[in-house]
Design an enzyme around this catalytic site. Structure first.
Site, short mmCIF file in Angstrom:
data_model
loop_
_atom_site.label_atom_id
_atom_site.label_comp_id
_atom_site.label_asym_id
_atom_site.label_seq_id
_atom_site.Cartn_x
_atom_site.Cartn_y
_atom_site.Cartn_z
CB CYS A 6 -0.95 0.09 1.18
SG CYS A 6 -2.11 -1.27 1.28
NE ARG A 40 4.64 1.65 0.12
CZ ARG A 40 5.64 1.32 0.92
NH1 ARG A 40 6.87 1.52 0.54
NH2 ARG A 40 5.41 0.79 2.10
CD1 TRP A 51 -0.16 -6.46 -3.03
CD2 TRP A 51 -0.47 -6.99 -0.87
NE1 TRP A 51 0.16 -7.79 -2.86
CE2 TRP A 51 -0.03 -8.14 -1.56
CE3 TRP A 51 -0.73 -7.09 0.50
CZ2 TRP A 51 0.16 -9.37 -0.93
CZ3 TRP A 51 -0.55 -8.31 1.12
CH2 TRP A 51 -0.10 -9.43 0.40
CG ASN A 105 1.41 0.25 4.33
OD1 ASN A 105 1.11 -0.89 4.00
ND2 ASN A 105 2.66 0.67 4.42
N GLY A 106 -0.86 -1.62 6.20
CA GLY A 106 -0.55 -2.55 7.29
C GLY A 106 -1.78 -3.35 7.67
CD GLU A 132 16.98 -13.38 -7.76
OE1 GLU A 132 16.53 -13.84 -6.70
OE2 GLU A 132 16.62 -12.29 -8.24
CE LYS A 178 14.47 -10.63 -9.92
NZ LYS A 178 14.16 -11.13 -8.60
CD GLU A 235 9.58 -11.22 -8.54
OE1 GLU A 235 10.80 -11.10 -8.50
OE2 GLU A 235 8.82 -10.65 -7.74
CG HIS A 283 19.07 -37.18 -4.32
ND1 HIS A 283 19.45 -38.45 -3.92
CD2 HIS A 283 20.22 -36.49 -4.51
CE1 HIS A 283 20.78 -38.50 -3.84
NE2 HIS A 283 21.27 -37.33 -4.21
CE LYS A 309 11.47 -2.93 -5.22
NZ LYS A 309 12.20 -4.00 -5.92
#
Ligand code: M6R
Length: 613
Positions: free
Chosen positions: A2, A27, A73, A99-100, A483, A487, A490, A506, A608
């Site tokens: 947010c 955000r 968000w 926000n939160g 990584e 990437k 997402e 395995h 983000k």
């Protein structure tokens, strides 16, 4: 999560609010809204979807000199018009953005409903609007006093900003475990989740402490604690330029940030070796005796920053001979970790606001560990709560997918490793200087990869239809494989997994499907230590024999057998290879995401800065 922005000043508020929200959209971007402070009445507009939806719905906007804006968000309540912020009280005169998470919102709601308040959303935030409304009346119309009292009864993490129609030029904000910065302009003031929101208007900022309430008018800024005691603000100068938060001709922020990596790495490395070959890392704030008595390092981080932590393990253990444990921050505090005053905890975070990392940090601190932050965001919460901080110099990273921040985090852990090795006499000054000088060549080598990126982009598009893509690495190439997979997941929403090459047999090798010719990207280890390159060569043969299409990332000159495509990267010290091998994987994920029509800078369901647990 947010984005929050507030403005009060002489100009029409809609412009700085929308501009600010545009800058904060990274955000959260599932809905957006504004409240404008016109006398005796608030003008409220909010819409599900991206900021564009809100803008399109703004036809007849009244002139207002103040206002608040929010880009969301979702946590409590889906991304709908009614759940979008701002939320208002039953008089429609008080609006709040948040926000939160308000953890005790259900209790508050029950009490407020019993007093006659009616709710019109599924959010936790709306309870704050109603609570503030009652408390403001109790305090004779004083919104700041109402905020102070309200916050005392809230649990959770939050930034809250409120405005009331009776005092339209007054904006009141508060923060607990969530960011809020104040921007000081000339006859105008701002507040926002991030300085990016107002950088175009002012470079003077104030950091707000935990549980501090700030009240802005166009010409005044007053900050108090929750008991109303005045707090002297800590002002600082924002060092980066507004253009850093713009795309600068690139199609996406992510692509721009990929291309900024040579500079980001160079800036983070600069002036770190003295004339007498000592690593200059005063920010670590540890004496030689303390460094010598270190028994263990624990790295806590999330997502991409966690991968930087894994790389730290290889480098620091090799050079400084200190045991390094790497922990996913969200798991860390639910164990009883064994740490003491001789444990150094390194918290890595681009934003400095990641709640999981912050909570892990507090857990470690309470257990007596010393905390060193590696962070890209000045004055954010994680560095502020740490004993010491090494700032990376990546500049603002706007794209949700982390690129240049990762490379600079890796540089920071290398510097820490070399410094510790030097102080503990595990490497000679000459060895340290040689390694540092080799690092100085990395920006040029990244540049080289980026100059020849077009064939890679063309190659990538051939794999855009894949359902699954696997990544293999060994040793320090293993976190690179993780990584690469992160990437791709997402950005392109493709099933992707990274494996240590030796683990294939395995279990994971069963994922290779000869009918769809599963693409496998293998990172060939540098050099010949432990013949790892040969072992990876065998892994390549194993997947190829089962029908995989293999792409190999290999150093120039390395012998590669069995690959359909080879992506060459410049030769470097094996421990520095992640800095180079990561770059083609970023481009690969970017290009596939573009080819599949994904929203590269704002991938679905993500944000983000993850400020909730
Ligand atoms: O701000 P932080 O570095 O603490 O963020 C940690 C992760 O949320 C972040 O790296 C995330 O995994 C990225 N979106 C990955 O590209």
């Amino acid at each position: 999560m947010c984005g929050i922005v507030g403005y009060t000043g002489p100009h029409n508020a809609i412009t700085p609010l929308i501009e600010g929200l545009r800058r904060l959209e990274y955000r959260g971007y599932d809905s957006a809204g504004i409240a404008l402070g016109t006398p005796n009445k608030l003008f409220i507009e909010k819409r599900a979807g991206k900021l564009n939806n809100l803008e399109q719905s703004l036809s007849s906007i009244p002139t207002a000199r103040s206002g608040i804006g929010h880009t969301r968000w979702a946590t409590h309540g889906g991304p709908t018009d009614s759940n979008a912020h701002p939320h208002v009280d039953n008089d429609g005169k008080l609006a709040v953005i948040h926000n939160g998470i308000i953890e005790n919102y259900a209790e508050l709601k029950a009490v407020l409903e019993s007093k006659g308040h009616t709710f019109s959303s599924d959010t936790d935030t709306e309870s704050v609007a109603h609570l503030l409304s009652d408390l403001r009346k109790k305090h004779g119309g004083d919104l700041s006093a109402a905020m102070r009292e309200a916050v005392k009864s809230l649990r959770g993490s939050f930034t809250l900003v409120a405005i009331h129609a009776d005092t339209p030029d007054v904006i009141v904000g508060v923060r607990r475990n969530s960011p809020l910065v104040v921007g000081l302009g000339k006859n105008e003031n701002f507040m926002a989740s991030d300085v990016a929101a107002f950088i175009e208007h002012t470079k003077r900022a104030i950091e707000l402490g935990q549980d501090q309430v700030v009240t802005l008018t166009p010409t005044t800024v007053s900050i108090t604690d929750l008991d109303g005691k005045t707090v002297t603000p800590k002002e600082y100068e924002i060092t980066w330029d507004a253009s850093a938060a713009q795309k600068g001709g690139f199609a996406h922020f992510m692509l721009k940030e990929i291309f900024e990596q040579p500079k980001a790495v160079a800036d983070t490395l600069i002036a770190r070796l003295s004339d007498n070959k000592q690593i200059v890392l005063d920010e670590i704030a540890l004496t030689a005796a303390e460094i010598k008595s270190l028994e263990k390092i624990v790295v806590i981080a999330c997502g991409t920053a966690y991968h930087a932590g894994m790389i730290a393990k290889y480098a620091i253990e090799k050079w400084a001979k200190i045991s390094v444990e790497v922990e996913i921050a969200s798991e860390y505090r639910y164990r009883d970790p064994i740490i003491n005053k001789n444990t150094l905890v390194i918290a890595i975070s681009q934003s400095g606001e990641t709640m999981d990392t912050l909570m892990a940090l507090r857990h470690a601190k309470a257990a007596g560990a010393r905390i060193l932050a590696i962070c890209n965001t000045n004055s954010s919460t994680i560095p502020r709560e740490s004993d010491a901080v090494i700032y990376t110099h990546a500049g603002p990273e706007i794209a949700v997918a982390s690129t240049k921040a990762l490379l600079t985090q890796i540089v920071a852990v290398y510097l820490i490793g070399l410094h510790l090795a030097q102080v503990r006499s595990q490497l000679t000054d000459d060895q340290v200087a040689d390694l540092y000088n080799e690092m100085l060549e990395l920006p040029g080598k990244i540049e080289q990869i980026l100059e020849t990126v077009e064939p890679l982009r063309a190659l990538t598009r051939k794999f855009a239809d894949a359902n699954t893509i696997l990544f293999l690495g060994r040793n320090i190439g293993y976190p690179v494989a993780l990584e690469g997979a992160l990437k791709l997941k997402e950005l392109a929403y493709i099933h992707a997994e990274g494996f240590a090459g030796g683990e294939l047999k395995h279990g994971p090798i069963a994922l290779i499907d000869s009918v769809s010719a599963t693409p496998v990207i293998a990172i060939l280890p540098a050099g010949h230590e432990h013949s790892l390159d040969e072992k990876m060569a065998s892994n390549i043969q194993e997947v190829k024999a089962r029908g995989a299409r293999v792409i190999v990332i290999a150093e120039e000159g390395a012998n590669v057998v069995g690959a359909e495509y080879v992506i060459r990267i410049p030769v470097t010290n094996p421990l520095f290879q992640p800095i180079l091998a990561t770059v083609p994987l970023q481009v690969f994920a970017y290009e596939i995401a573009v080819a599949r029509g994904s929203d590269v800078d704002q991938p679905r369901n993500l944000a983000k800065s993850v400020t909730v647990e």
